[in-house]
Design a protein around this motif. Structure first.
Motif, PDB file in Angstrom:
ATOM      1  N   UNK A 106      87.148  43.477  19.991  1.00 36.39           N
ATOM      2  CA  UNK A 106      87.178  44.834  19.462  1.00 36.39           C
ATOM      3  C   UNK A 106      88.430  45.056  18.620  1.00 36.39           C
ATOM      4  N   UNK A 107      89.581  44.521  19.064  1.00 33.97           N
ATOM      5  CA  UNK A 107      90.803  44.651  18.265  1.00 33.97           C
ATOM      6  C   UNK A 107      90.673  43.911  16.937  1.00 33.97           C
ATOM      7  N   UNK A 108      90.057  42.744  16.970  1.00 33.38           N
ATOM      8  CA  UNK A 108      89.966  41.930  15.748  1.00 33.38           C
ATOM      9  C   UNK A 108      89.010  42.553  14.737  1.00 33.38           C
ATOM     10  N   UNK A 168      95.556  66.600  20.167  1.00 34.63           N
ATOM     11  CA  UNK A 168      94.417  66.504  21.080  1.00 34.63           C
ATOM     12  C   UNK A 168      94.390  65.182  21.835  1.00 34.63           C
ATOM     13  N   UNK A 169      95.219  64.236  21.404  1.00 29.91           N
ATOM     14  CA  UNK A 169      95.192  62.913  22.008  1.00 29.91           C
ATOM     15  C   UNK A 169      94.087  62.030  21.473  1.00 29.91           C
ATOM     16  N   UNK A 170      93.457  62.460  20.392  1.00 26.97           N
ATOM     17  CA  UNK A 170      92.335  61.692  19.843  1.00 26.97           C
ATOM     18  C   UNK A 170      92.808  60.357  19.289  1.00 26.97           C
ATOM     19  N   UNK A 171      92.007  59.311  19.501  1.00 25.56           N
ATOM     20  CA  UNK A 171      92.301  57.975  18.994  1.00 25.56           C
ATOM     21  C   UNK A 171      91.072  57.427  18.283  1.00 25.56           C
ATOM     22  N   UNK A 172      91.213  57.099  17.016  1.00 27.59           N
ATOM     23  CA  UNK A 172      90.104  56.494  16.266  1.00 27.59           C
ATOM     24  C   UNK A 172      89.722  55.142  16.859  1.00 27.59           C
ATOM     25  N   UNK A 173      90.715  54.387  17.335  1.00 30.24           N
ATOM     26  CA  UNK A 173      90.415  53.084  17.919  1.00 30.24           C
ATOM     27  C   UNK A 173      89.589  53.225  19.184  1.00 30.24           C
ATOM     28  N   UNK A 174      89.919  54.190  20.033  1.00 30.96           N
ATOM     29  CA  UNK A 174      89.147  54.383  21.261  1.00 30.96           C
ATOM     30  C   UNK A 174      87.720  54.819  20.951  1.00 30.96           C
ATOM     31  N   UNK A 191      86.099  53.956  18.257  1.00 31.01           N
ATOM     32  CA  UNK A 191      85.514  52.706  17.796  1.00 31.01           C
ATOM     33  C   UNK A 191      85.110  51.819  18.980  1.00 31.01           C
ATOM     34  N   UNK A 192      86.000  51.701  19.967  1.00 32.13           N
ATOM     35  CA  UNK A 192      85.725  50.849  21.126  1.00 32.13           C
ATOM     36  C   UNK A 192      84.469  51.279  21.866  1.00 32.13           C
ATOM     37  N   UNK A 224      77.299  48.105  26.300  1.00 30.01           N
ATOM     38  CA  UNK A 224      76.791  46.988  27.096  1.00 30.01           C
ATOM     39  C   UNK A 224      75.535  46.353  26.532  1.00 30.01           C
ATOM     40  N   UNK A 225      75.189  45.183  27.065  1.00 30.31           N
ATOM     41  CA  UNK A 225      73.944  44.464  26.748  1.00 30.31           C
ATOM     42  C   UNK A 225      73.800  44.137  25.262  1.00 30.31           C
TER      43      UNK A 225
END
Length: 642
Positions: free
Chosen positions: A440-442, A466-472, A474-475, A481-482
């Protein structure tokens, strides 16, 4: 194609609702120059509005459309390609369908099957249906997000429309920048999930529906997902089966997408996706010539694919039309106009040639088909290969290559690595830090466009508190799953993230020219089928678009398969911003207005101007964002020419 608008509230009278709807419809008049209409409920402050581009049954498809008994009312934007089959079934069940309009079919399908009727629809759509008896609204957006749907709800009033500018045109919603959306924009150049760049305005996500109803004097609104992509891998069949089935699905999709009661043509870039659609559609037309439309630039061969497009046009027997897009001495007029049509600055400078080619097409046809979606579905982006190369290196070094059932080995992809020869900047960016980190990081690092951009903004401009993270965000999409393999994770994120942004551009550039754009490769049956194919077959030995190539090989000229220079409609933006458009760019980004906005570190911006590498996105991203602020947040008048 059309534009829809609607208002539900706990207050207001019919005159106020009509006035509001007229302002909303005026803002999206370009989406429907062939007619308009308004419907009001006499019991509640509820109104629906529509502007129409007449494609199917132009005489009888006027909207808002009402069932014969007056209970259900619909406003609809899009096209239902299996409407003839549904029409026969509904008539057989006794429904009084009199026209050949797909809108009437949609309306009676809801009456027959309720909310689950969306599962039966094959097409692109955004619609709203009001049940006058139950006093309930049901809205839905197509599975892939081809057609747009935006809404604002403040607890007392729900506004919805095909474009954001219609919602802010009402006057009750003040245009304000959304800090979380801004963070997404600087990271990806599009917003994830339901967010937009406008505070208080959300988009209905692809494959989602919205319901609104009254409980006494209280208005309730709820959204839910009705469709998602599932990776149920088919282990029973071989490659030949998958190729033959894909070929049949593509043929059937194109056949259905060609249903139109007005002239139809196709975009033709000279790449594989649009070439396949043109060749297959022309074969279905027999002796009838289809118009095709190609664009290019005079700035050099790296910006010109007309040679390949002409090969395809001659092979398929089409009426070839081309436009050489003028140098950007008119960028000062054209780009603000584009930002107004776009509502939000999204994706890259490819919006410029798409706009010009749509204007060319509008002189000849009212419907165009294009190859959008082929790279995401059939594994056509070089970034997929770049991350697989790293994965294979890791597997070879740490002897983990065989731990995954669908693993791709380093030895197997070597013959296909020359694809990356022209992507050295991407590889350098990928490998300068984080080598062999989590996938996910790559993959995020391959998509992240904030480098070179974030430091141009003043401290605090990128954070809302707000503590918002674009990376989170994205994750949460990437790590669903699956998924079975890395290639499924990458293409799934692109289906949910970057593809809707590209479809946004497709919608706005075509609607700005008042034409309907259709994307046959994004038939949801094809999307679902590709998810069932074992990854080691659909990305066999790192061969890009392998199954797609095999499925259309007999229909497309060999010169297209032999191409080694995938271009993707590049734009000579860097040449322009350092040349004929230099003054416009500097006057915009270094202006007093830009300084007073407080977003940018103007000294840092000045340093970057003139130093950007070819095909870089930093200057483009800043320029579009500043123009967006001027048009929508500052409240400038419409740009000239609209």
């Amino acid at each position: 194609m059309c534009g829809i608008a609607g208002s539900l509230a706990t207050f207001g009278n019919s005159d106020e609702i009509t006035h509001s709807l007229k302002k909303m419809m005026s803002a999206i008049r370009h989406r429907g120059p062939d007619g308009d209409g308004i419907w009001l409920d006499e019991r509640r402050p509820v109104g629906l509005g529509h502007v129409r581009l007449a494609i199917i049954d132009p005489e009888h498809g006027k909207q808002p459309m009402v069932t014969e008994d007056g209970r259900f009312i619909v406003v609809f934007n899009g096209a239902i390609y299996n409407y003839l089959e549904l029409r026969r079934e509904l008539i057989g069940k006794g429904h009084p369908i009199h026209s050949y309009s797909d809108t009437e079919v949609l309306l009676y399908a809801y009456r027959e099957w309720g909310e689950r009727f969306v599962d039966r629809l094959l097409g692109m759509f955004a619609f709203a249906i009001w049940d006058k008896h139950e006093q309930r609204l049901f809205c839905a957006r197509d599975r892939i997000g081809i057609k747009p749907f935006y809404y604002h709800f403040d607890g007392r009033r729900l506004l919805f429309a095909s474009e954001i500018k219609a919602i802010t045109a009402d006057g009750g919603v003040k245009a304000q920048a959304n800090p979380d959306g801004l963070q997404d924009y600087l990271t990806f150049q599009f917003c994830l999930n339901e967010k937009t760049l406008f505070q208080g305005v959300d988009k209905l996500e692809p494959g989602h529906c919205l319901s609104a109803w009254y409980e006494g004097e209280t208005l309730k609104v709820q959204t839910r997902q009705y469709w998602d992509l599932h990776y149920n891998i088919d282990e029973e069949h071989d490659e030949r089966y998958f190729v033959d089935t894909l070929s049949g699905l593509i043929d059937d999709s194109i056949r259905l997408h060609m249903r139109s009661d007005v002239p139809l043509g196709a975009h033709l870039s000279g790449g594989l996706d649009s070439s396949a659609i043109v060749c297959l559609a022309s074969r279905m037309l027999g002796g009838e010539k289809m118009n095709t439309f190609t664009g290019a630039f005079n700035e050099g061969p790296q910006f010109d694919e007309t040679g390949y497009a002409k090969d395809v046009a001659a092979f398929a027997g089409t009426q070839y039309n081309e436009i050489y897009i003028p140098a950007s001495n008119e960028l000062a007029d054209m780009l603000p106009r584009l930002m107004y049509y776009m509502d939000e600055p999204l994706a890259g400078p490819g919006v410029i040639p798409q706009y010009y080619v749509s204007q060319l097409a509008a002189k000849h046809v009212k419907v165009v088909m294009g190859g959008q979606g082929g790279d995401e579905l059939f594994i056509g982006y070089a970034r997929y290969m770049a991350l697989y190369l790293e994965k294979c290196l890791s597997g070879a070094i740490y002897q983990t290559a065989n731990q995954n059932r669908y693993a791709v080995s380093l030895e197997s992809i070597v013959p296909n690595l020359p694809l990356l020869a022209t992507y050295q900047p991407m590889l350098q960016g990928l490998w300068k830090n984080g080598l062999f980190a989590s996938y996910d990081q790559r993959y995020f690092s391959l998509l992240d466009r904030s480098e070179g951009m974030a430091q141009l903004f003043n401290q605090g401009a990128l954070h809302s508190g707000s503590g918002y993270s674009s990376f989170e965000s994205f994750q949460r999409i990437f790590n669903r799953g699956e998924m079975h393999s890395l290639v499924n994770r990458m293409t799934y994120f692109d289906l949910k993230g970057s593809l809707p942004a590209l479809l946004h551009v497709e919608d706005r550039t075509s609607m700005a020219a008042s034409i309907e754009s259709r994307v046959p490769l994004l038939d949801h049956r094809i999307v679902e089928f590709m998810a069932t194919i074992p990854p080691n077959i659909k990305f066999a030995e790192g061969r890009m678009k392998h199954l797609f190539k095999e499925s259309v090989r007999s229909a497309v000229p060999q010169s297209i398969f032999d191409r080694k220079d995938k271009m993707g409609f590049p734009t000579p933006l860097t040449q322009w911003t350092k040349g004929v458009a230099r003054d416009f760019v500097r006057d915009t980004l270094l202006s007093d207005r830009a300084r007073q906005r407080g977003l940018y570190d103007v000294t840092a911006v000045e340093k970057i101007l003139g130093n950007e590498r070819e095909f870089g996105r930093v200057v483009w991203g800043l320029l579009c964002l500043e123009l967006w602020h001027r048009i929508f947040i500052d409240g400038d008048m419409k740009p000239s020419g609209i």
